[in-house]
Design an enzyme around this catalytic site. Structure first.
Site, PDB file in Angstrom:
ATOM      1  N   TYR A  41       0.838  -1.202   0.000  1.00 36.69           N
ATOM      2  CA  TYR A  41       0.000   0.000   0.000  1.00 36.69           C
ATOM      3  C   TYR A  41       0.873   1.252   0.000  1.00 36.69           C
ATOM      4  O   TYR A  41       0.684   2.169  -0.806  1.00 36.69           O
ATOM      5  CB  TYR A  41      -0.924  -0.009   1.214  1.00 36.69           C
ATOM      6  CG  TYR A  41      -1.639   1.299   1.448  1.00 36.69           C
ATOM      7  CD1 TYR A  41      -2.640   1.733   0.576  1.00 36.69           C
ATOM      8  CD2 TYR A  41      -1.310   2.115   2.538  1.00 36.69           C
ATOM      9  CE1 TYR A  41      -3.290   2.941   0.782  1.00 36.69           C
ATOM     10  CE2 TYR A  41      -1.953   3.320   2.748  1.00 36.69           C
ATOM     11  CZ  TYR A  41      -2.945   3.718   1.874  1.00 36.69           C
ATOM     12  OH  TYR A  41      -3.585   4.925   2.074  1.00 36.69           O
ATOM     13  N   ALA A  42       1.856   1.291   0.892  1.00 36.55           N
ATOM     14  CA  ALA A  42       2.755   2.442   0.964  1.00 36.55           C
ATOM     15  C   ALA A  42       3.546   2.597  -0.328  1.00 36.55           C
ATOM     16  O   ALA A  42       3.767   3.713  -0.808  1.00 36.55           O
ATOM     17  CB  ALA A  42       3.702   2.295   2.155  1.00 36.55           C
TER      18      ALA A  42
END
Length: 335
Positions: A152-153
């Site tokens: 996600y990051a």
């Protein structure tokens, strides 16, 4: 102005849409109403403004290139706020492909729309998760973000780099906003405050990772929304302070900016739970667990750049914010 807002059925997007409509803007909302969590909650958010005369809704997925192209060509937005994304840090381990489809491919479609339709300013959501393995507190935009700990990051870091390249190549003024642990009314059911509240009311134990000792810059949703809209109104220009030498992640000579938006006063998770207990009038049964893979022990927002360049500082305390959430939760689920 006419503003395209993606993710208007989402937590932050619905709040942003309402605020823009209240001040007289025209809002074109785009959302695919994914079933990642309760679609009825998403529909309920939309129902608060769906019939507003200045709101137009498009049911579409960011990964659908023709649909996104049509949104730009049909409605000709002056500015864009991109909040649509596959959220959830841990879900990426189960379904990584949807993150790339929504957060990377979908964002490319937004950039192309801005490029070909003369958009004045693109504001897009990033995340404090991009700080990854950094341990120096508070997190500053001037720090490196080259070591994300979750997919996600990594997708959000990719968004920042993609936007920077488009700002350089095509002169699209762009601003990325790194949100810090957002909470509040109409929040996502997969987030800690929602899960804790549901469990405590049901008399069930809550899972407390890292034994509750980690700290977060918990940021109330109204503070996030105010920061988003104030940033939208300030179109970045070429940076006169850039010296062309030092590899400063926060600096460049093009119309591009990155800002943290987070509460400057980090709160320990155990204190967060204590405030929730006080608001609910019930004690939590806590199952103490180690830190989860991909989680960081602490986050703390340095918002000095936001204060200097945008003139804004988040201010809502967890005591006020959690109380507002609990009132909403009890009202929403009582109906």
């Amino acid at each position: 102005m006419k503003i395209l807002v993606t993710g208007t059925a989402g937590f932050i997007g619905s709040h942003v849409a309402i605020k823009l409509l209240e001040r007289g803007d025209q809002v074109v909302g785009l959302d695919n109403l994914s079933d990642y969590y309760d679609v009825n909650l998403k529909k309920a958010r939309l129902s608060r403004f769906m019939d507003h005369p200045n709101y137009t809704h498009i049911h579409a997925d960011l990964a659908d290139r023709p649909a996104v192209d049509s949104a730009f060509s049909t409605h000709a937005p002056q500015r864009v706020i991109n909040l649509a994304a596959q959220a959830g840090v841990r879900y990426a381990a189960e379904n990584p492909h949807v993150y790339v489809s929504s957060n990377v491919t979908g964002f490319l479609h937004i950039l192309e729309g801005c490029r070909h339709h003369g958009v004045e300013h693109l504001v897009f959501a990033s995340t404090s998760s991009v700080y990854g393995a950094n341990t120096k507190m508070p997190f500053s935009e001037h720090q490196s973000t080259e070591h994300p700990l979750t997919l996600y990051a990594a997708t959000k870091k990719a968004n920042e780099q993609m936007a920077h390249s488009y700002a350089h190549l095509y002169g699209i003024p762009s601003t990325g906003l790194r949100f810090f642990t957002v909470y509040g009314p109409w929040g996502r059911p997969d987030m800690a405050l929602f899960l804790f509240t549901k469990a405590i009311l049901a008399g069930e134990p809550i899972k407390v990772f890292n034994h509750g000792h980690h700290k977060r810059s918990f940021t109330y949703v109204d503070d996030i929304v105010e920061g988003v809209i104030r940033t939208l109104d300030q179109v970045p220009t070429a940076n006169p302070e850039w010296n062309g030498n030092a590899p400063d992640p926060a600096s460049s000579n093009i119309p591009y900016r990155i800002f943290n938006i987070g509460n400057e006063q980090p709160v320990q998770l155990l204190r967060y739970i204590e405030v929730l207990e006080q608001c609910l009038g019930r004690k939590a049964r806590m199952e103490m667990l180690p830190l989860q893979a991909g989680d960081v022990p602490d986050t703390e927002a340095d918002v000095s750049e936001l204060v200097v360049r945008v003139g804004y500082r988040p201010k809502v305390s967890v005591e006020e914010g959690v109380a507002n959430f609990v009132r909403w939760y009890l009202d929403y689920y009582a109906t």
